[in-house]
Write a protein that holds these residues in place. Structure first.
Motif, PDB file in Angstrom:
ATOM      1  N   ASN A 159      31.586  49.257  36.974  1.00 42.88           N
ATOM      2  CA  ASN A 159      32.727  49.241  36.064  1.00 42.88           C
ATOM      3  C   ASN A 159      32.909  47.830  35.514  1.00 42.88           C
ATOM      4  OD1 ASN A 159      35.149  49.760  34.774  1.00 42.88           O
ATOM      5  ND2 ASN A 159      36.111  50.724  36.544  1.00 42.88           N
ATOM      6  N   ASP A 160      33.371  47.729  34.261  1.00 40.65           N
ATOM      7  CA  ASP A 160      33.682  46.417  33.687  1.00 40.65           C
ATOM      8  C   ASP A 160      35.187  46.241  33.474  1.00 40.65           C
ATOM      9  OD1 ASP A 160      34.217  48.007  31.463  1.00 40.65           O
ATOM     10  OD2 ASP A 160      33.189  46.672  30.064  1.00 40.65           O
ATOM     11  N   VAL A 161      35.981  47.110  34.084  1.00 43.22           N
ATOM     12  CA  VAL A 161      37.432  47.036  33.947  1.00 43.22           C
ATOM     13  C   VAL A 161      37.997  46.136  35.044  1.00 43.22           C
ATOM     14  CG1 VAL A 161      39.583  48.364  34.044  1.00 43.22           C
ATOM     15  CG2 VAL A 161      37.579  49.294  32.869  1.00 43.22           C
ATOM     16  N   TRP A 162      38.905  45.255  34.638  1.00 45.56           N
ATOM     17  CA  TRP A 162      39.584  44.353  35.565  1.00 45.56           C
ATOM     18  C   TRP A 162      41.080  44.581  35.442  1.00 45.56           C
ATOM     19  CZ3 TRP A 162      37.328  40.216  38.540  1.00 45.56           C
ATOM     20  CH2 TRP A 162      35.935  40.225  38.510  1.00 45.56           C
ATOM     21  N   ILE A 163      41.763  44.570  36.578  1.00 47.31           N
ATOM     22  CA  ILE A 163      43.198  44.804  36.637  1.00 47.31           C
ATOM     23  C   ILE A 163      43.914  43.461  36.554  1.00 47.31           C
ATOM     24  CG2 ILE A 163      45.063  45.805  38.019  1.00 47.31           C
ATOM     25  CD1 ILE A 163      42.892  47.796  36.917  1.00 47.31           C
ATOM     26  N   GLY A 164      44.921  43.389  35.674  1.00 47.62           N
ATOM     27  CA  GLY A 164      45.662  42.144  35.468  1.00 47.62           C
ATOM     28  C   GLY A 164      46.931  42.074  36.299  1.00 47.62           C
ATOM     29  N   PHE A 165      47.064  40.977  37.018  1.00 45.20           N
ATOM     30  CA  PHE A 165      48.255  40.690  37.817  1.00 45.20           C
ATOM     31  C   PHE A 165      48.998  39.533  37.161  1.00 45.20           C
ATOM     32  CE2 PHE A 165      45.094  42.641  40.530  1.00 45.20           C
ATOM     33  CZ  PHE A 165      45.829  43.659  41.111  1.00 45.20           C
ATOM     34  N   GLN A 167      33.541  41.147  33.211  1.00 45.79           N
ATOM     35  CA  GLN A 167      32.193  41.214  33.777  1.00 45.79           C
ATOM     36  C   GLN A 167      31.997  42.547  34.495  1.00 45.79           C
ATOM     37  OE1 GLN A 167      31.434  38.321  36.871  1.00 45.79           O
ATOM     38  NE2 GLN A 167      29.229  38.437  36.534  1.00 45.79           N
ATOM     39  N   THR A 168      30.834  43.142  34.349  1.00 47.21           N
ATOM     40  CA  THR A 168      30.518  44.392  35.026  1.00 47.21           C
ATOM     41  C   THR A 168      30.284  44.127  36.514  1.00 47.21           C
ATOM     42  OG1 THR A 168      29.550  45.324  33.033  1.00 47.21           O
ATOM     43  CG2 THR A 168      28.893  46.324  35.121  1.00 47.21           C
ATOM     44  N   VAL A 169      30.903  44.955  37.344  1.00 46.09           N
ATOM     45  CA  VAL A 169      30.776  44.843  38.798  1.00 46.09           C
ATOM     46  C   VAL A 169      30.207  46.155  39.332  1.00 46.09           C
ATOM     47  CG1 VAL A 169      32.039  44.596  40.973  1.00 46.09           C
ATOM     48  CG2 VAL A 169      32.704  43.229  38.981  1.00 46.09           C
ATOM     49  N   THR A 170      29.230  46.052  40.222  1.00 47.39           N
ATOM     50  CA  THR A 170      28.673  47.219  40.897  1.00 47.39           C
ATOM     51  C   THR A 170      28.845  47.017  42.395  1.00 47.39           C
ATOM     52  OG1 THR A 170      27.049  47.590  39.156  1.00 47.39           O
ATOM     53  CG2 THR A 170      26.585  48.584  41.297  1.00 47.39           C
ATOM     54  N   ASP A 171      29.489  47.975  43.046  1.00 46.39           N
ATOM     55  CA  ASP A 171      29.673  47.906  44.489  1.00 46.39           C
ATOM     56  C   ASP A 171      30.015  49.298  45.000  1.00 46.39           C
ATOM     57  OD1 ASP A 171      29.772  46.802  46.998  1.00 46.39           O
ATOM     58  OD2 ASP A 171      31.488  45.508  46.615  1.00 46.39           O
ATOM     59  N   HIS A 172      29.527  49.638  46.179  1.00 43.65           N
ATOM     60  CA  HIS A 172      29.794  50.931  46.818  1.00 43.65           C
ATOM     61  C   HIS A 172      29.427  52.115  45.913  1.00 43.65           C
ATOM     62  CE1 HIS A 172      31.734  48.870  50.106  1.00 43.65           C
ATOM     63  NE2 HIS A 172      32.545  48.266  49.265  1.00 43.65           N
ATOM     64  N   GLY A 173      28.403  51.962  45.094  1.00 42.46           N
ATOM     65  CA  GLY A 173      27.959  53.047  44.232  1.00 42.46           C
ATOM     66  C   GLY A 173      28.739  53.188  42.929  1.00 42.46           C
ATOM     67  N   ASP A 175      49.067  36.440  37.801  1.00 44.94           N
ATOM     68  CA  ASP A 175      48.309  35.194  37.685  1.00 44.94           C
ATOM     69  C   ASP A 175      46.815  35.354  37.500  1.00 44.94           C
ATOM     70  OD1 ASP A 175      50.590  33.596  38.029  1.00 44.94           O
ATOM     71  OD2 ASP A 175      50.460  33.791  40.195  1.00 44.94           O
ATOM     72  N   GLY A 176      46.280  36.553  37.620  1.00 46.94           N
ATOM     73  CA  GLY A 176      44.831  36.687  37.536  1.00 46.94           C
ATOM     74  C   GLY A 176      44.385  38.133  37.487  1.00 46.94           C
ATOM     75  N   PHE A 177      43.100  38.329  37.807  1.00 47.00           N
ATOM     76  CA  PHE A 177      42.458  39.636  37.645  1.00 47.00           C
ATOM     77  C   PHE A 177      41.626  39.999  38.874  1.00 47.00           C
ATOM     78  CE2 PHE A 177      42.967  37.722  33.491  1.00 47.00           C
ATOM     79  CZ  PHE A 177      43.414  38.759  32.696  1.00 47.00           C
ATOM     80  N   SER A 178      41.504  41.306  39.129  1.00 45.23           N
ATOM     81  CA  SER A 178      40.610  41.832  40.166  1.00 45.23           C
ATOM     82  C   SER A 178      39.836  43.001  39.579  1.00 45.23           C
ATOM     83  CB  SER A 178      41.397  42.329  41.381  1.00 45.23           C
ATOM     84  OG  SER A 178      42.021  41.264  42.052  1.00 45.23           O
ATOM     85  N   SER A 179      38.598  43.173  40.014  1.00 50.16           N
ATOM     86  CA  SER A 179      37.783  44.277  39.520  1.00 50.16           C
ATOM     87  C   SER A 179      38.388  45.612  39.926  1.00 50.16           C
ATOM     88  CB  SER A 179      36.362  44.176  40.078  1.00 50.16           C
ATOM     89  OG  SER A 179      35.641  45.342  39.739  1.00 50.16           O
ATOM     90  N   LYS A 200      40.916  33.969  38.388  1.00 47.53           N
ATOM     91  CA  LYS A 200      41.641  33.442  37.228  1.00 47.53           C
ATOM     92  C   LYS A 200      41.291  34.220  35.957  1.00 47.53           C
ATOM     93  CE  LYS A 200      44.333  30.458  35.196  1.00 47.53           C
ATOM     94  NZ  LYS A 200      45.765  30.591  35.341  1.00 47.53           N
ATOM     95  N   LEU A 201      40.018  34.551  35.783  1.00 46.93           N
ATOM     96  CA  LEU A 201      39.525  35.305  34.633  1.00 46.93           C
ATOM     97  C   LEU A 201      38.793  36.552  35.141  1.00 46.93           C
ATOM     98  CD1 LEU A 201      38.065  32.326  32.570  1.00 46.93           C
ATOM     99  CD2 LEU A 201      40.218  33.530  32.151  1.00 46.93           C
ATOM    100  N   PRO A 202      38.546  37.529  34.299  1.00 39.66           N
ATOM    101  CA  PRO A 202      37.883  38.761  34.753  1.00 39.66           C
ATOM    102  C   PRO A 202      36.366  38.623  34.913  1.00 39.66           C
ATOM    103  CG  PRO A 202      38.484  38.986  32.456  1.00 39.66           C
ATOM    104  CD  PRO A 202      39.028  37.670  32.925  1.00 39.66           C
ATOM    105  N   THR A 203      35.959  37.684  35.786  1.00 39.14           N
ATOM    106  CA  THR A 203      34.553  37.488  36.135  1.00 39.14           C
ATOM    107  C   THR A 203      34.464  37.138  37.620  1.00 39.14           C
ATOM    108  OG1 THR A 203      34.473  35.098  35.739  1.00 39.14           O
ATOM    109  CG2 THR A 203      34.060  36.535  33.844  1.00 39.14           C
TER     110      THR A 203
END
Length: 117
Positions: free
Chosen positions: A87-93, A78-84, A95-99, A51-54
């Motif tokens: 990033n703190d960028v979230w993509i807006g769709f 929110q900053t996300v770390t995965d697979h090396g 209805d919501g967001f994905s890292s 729902k939100l970028p977290t």
């Protein structure tokens, strides 16, 4: 001209007083409407839409790896770390967001800088 009943005005004022100062300003802008510019993004693994970028925000759906999806904007969250990647960028769709960490392309999933939510 129609008058707004006093009880509605009072309720609105009461609700406004319950929201902590600055809370509305801290929330990211909602994703753009489908009538605005859109972009195609492709996750390289299954990714949750929130729902939100977290990461702790309400879960809405899962996007399937390798499928194309319509995105409308990007925002900082929110900053996300995965697979090396970090990033703190979230993509807006719609209805919501994905890292953006989980999408093919650059740090913005190839959305232009002008596509900020």
């Amino acid at each position: 001209m129609r008058r707004i009943p006093a009880v509605i005005t009072t309720c609105a004022a009461t609700l406004a007083s319950l929201v902590p100062a600055g809370l509305a300003a801290a929330a990211p802008a909602a994703p753009a409407s489908p009538a605005e510019q859109s972009y195609t993004v492709v996750p390289y693994e299954n990714v949750k839409v929130r729902k939100l970028p977290t990461k702790d925000s309400a879960y809405l759906a899962t996007l399937t790896a390798g499928q194309s999806y319509t995105a409308y904007c990007w925002t900082h969250g929110q900053t996300v770390t995965d697979h090396g990647y970090t990033n703190d960028v979230w993509i807006g769709f719609a209805d919501g967001f994905s890292s953006a960490v989980y999408f093919k392309g650059d740090q913005y999933a190839n959305l232009p800088a002008t596509a900020q939510c």
